[in-house]
Design a protein around this motif. Structure first.
Motif, mmCIF file in Angstrom:
data_model
loop_
_atom_site.group_PDB
_atom_site.id
_atom_site.type_symbol
_atom_site.label_atom_id
_atom_site.label_comp_id
_atom_site.label_asym_id
_atom_site.label_seq_id
_atom_site.Cartn_x
_atom_site.Cartn_y
_atom_site.Cartn_z
ATOM 1 N N ALA A 19 0.829 -1.201 0.000
ATOM 2 C CA ALA A 19 0.000 0.000 0.000
ATOM 3 C C ALA A 19 0.866 1.255 0.000
ATOM 4 O O ALA A 19 0.528 2.248 -0.647
ATOM 5 C CB ALA A 19 -0.933 -0.014 1.208
ATOM 6 N N LEU A 20 1.972 1.216 0.707
ATOM 7 C CA LEU A 20 2.885 2.366 0.731
ATOM 8 C C LEU A 20 3.422 2.660 -0.667
ATOM 9 O O LEU A 20 3.590 3.819 -1.047
ATOM 10 C CB LEU A 20 4.037 2.124 1.706
ATOM 11 N N LEU A 21 3.674 1.623 -1.432
ATOM 12 C CA LEU A 21 4.168 1.812 -2.802
ATOM 13 C C LEU A 21 3.090 2.385 -3.721
ATOM 14 O O LEU A 21 3.397 3.065 -4.698
ATOM 15 C CB LEU A 21 4.646 0.474 -3.380
ATOM 16 N N LEU A 22 1.827 2.122 -3.409
ATOM 17 C CA LEU A 22 0.721 2.521 -4.286
ATOM 18 C C LEU A 22 -0.045 3.742 -3.805
ATOM 19 O O LEU A 22 -1.006 4.158 -4.431
ATOM 20 C CB LEU A 22 -0.250 1.340 -4.427
ATOM 21 N N ARG A 23 0.388 4.356 -2.721
ATOM 22 C CA ARG A 23 -0.402 5.448 -2.142
ATOM 23 C C ARG A 23 -0.488 6.686 -3.029
ATOM 24 O O ARG A 23 -1.385 7.499 -2.874
ATOM 25 C CB ARG A 23 0.119 5.815 -0.766
ATOM 26 N N LEU A 55 -5.651 0.902 0.470
ATOM 27 C CA LEU A 55 -5.137 1.907 1.393
ATOM 28 C C LEU A 55 -5.964 1.936 2.683
ATOM 29 O O LEU A 55 -5.414 1.996 3.779
ATOM 30 C CB LEU A 55 -5.123 3.286 0.738
ATOM 31 N N GLY A 56 -7.264 1.850 2.541
ATOM 32 C CA GLY A 56 -8.126 1.841 3.720
ATOM 33 C C GLY A 56 -7.924 0.605 4.577
ATOM 34 O O GLY A 56 -7.849 0.670 5.805
ATOM 35 N N SER A 61 -4.539 6.360 4.319
ATOM 36 C CA SER A 61 -5.618 7.086 3.626
ATOM 37 C C SER A 61 -5.202 7.365 2.200
ATOM 38 O O SER A 61 -4.023 7.451 1.897
ATOM 39 C CB SER A 61 -5.953 8.384 4.341
ATOM 40 N N ALA A 62 -6.181 7.496 1.317
ATOM 41 C CA ALA A 62 -5.904 7.721 -0.107
ATOM 42 C C ALA A 62 -5.381 9.089 -0.382
ATOM 43 O O ALA A 62 -5.494 10.009 0.317
ATOM 44 C CB ALA A 62 -7.172 7.478 -0.917
#
Length: 62
Positions: A19-23, A55-56, A61-62
């Motif tokens: 998720a950190l990579l895709l935030r 992310l959620g 958060s997005a």
């Protein structure tokens, strides 16, 4: 790509590194797609929605 995002969202907090990579995907100014035409628009929206769910689920958060 979309099935992988859905599975990562189901994992929850353990998927936080992904998720950190895709935030920053929401800020990406190009379509995220494999298909062209109307399918590309639909696929882009599905991918962005899945990233938001990831992310959620991971506590970001997005």
């Amino acid at each position: 790509m979309l099935p992988a995002l859905n599975h990562l969202a189901r994992i929850g907090r353990a998927a936080r590194p992904a998720a950190l990579l895709l935030r920053n995907v929401a800020a990406y100014d190009q379509r995220l797609r494999l298909h062209s035409g109307w399918r590309g628009f639909a696929q882009d929206e599905d991918i962005r929605t899945a990233v938001g769910e990831l992310l959620g689920a991971s506590g970001l958060s997005a």
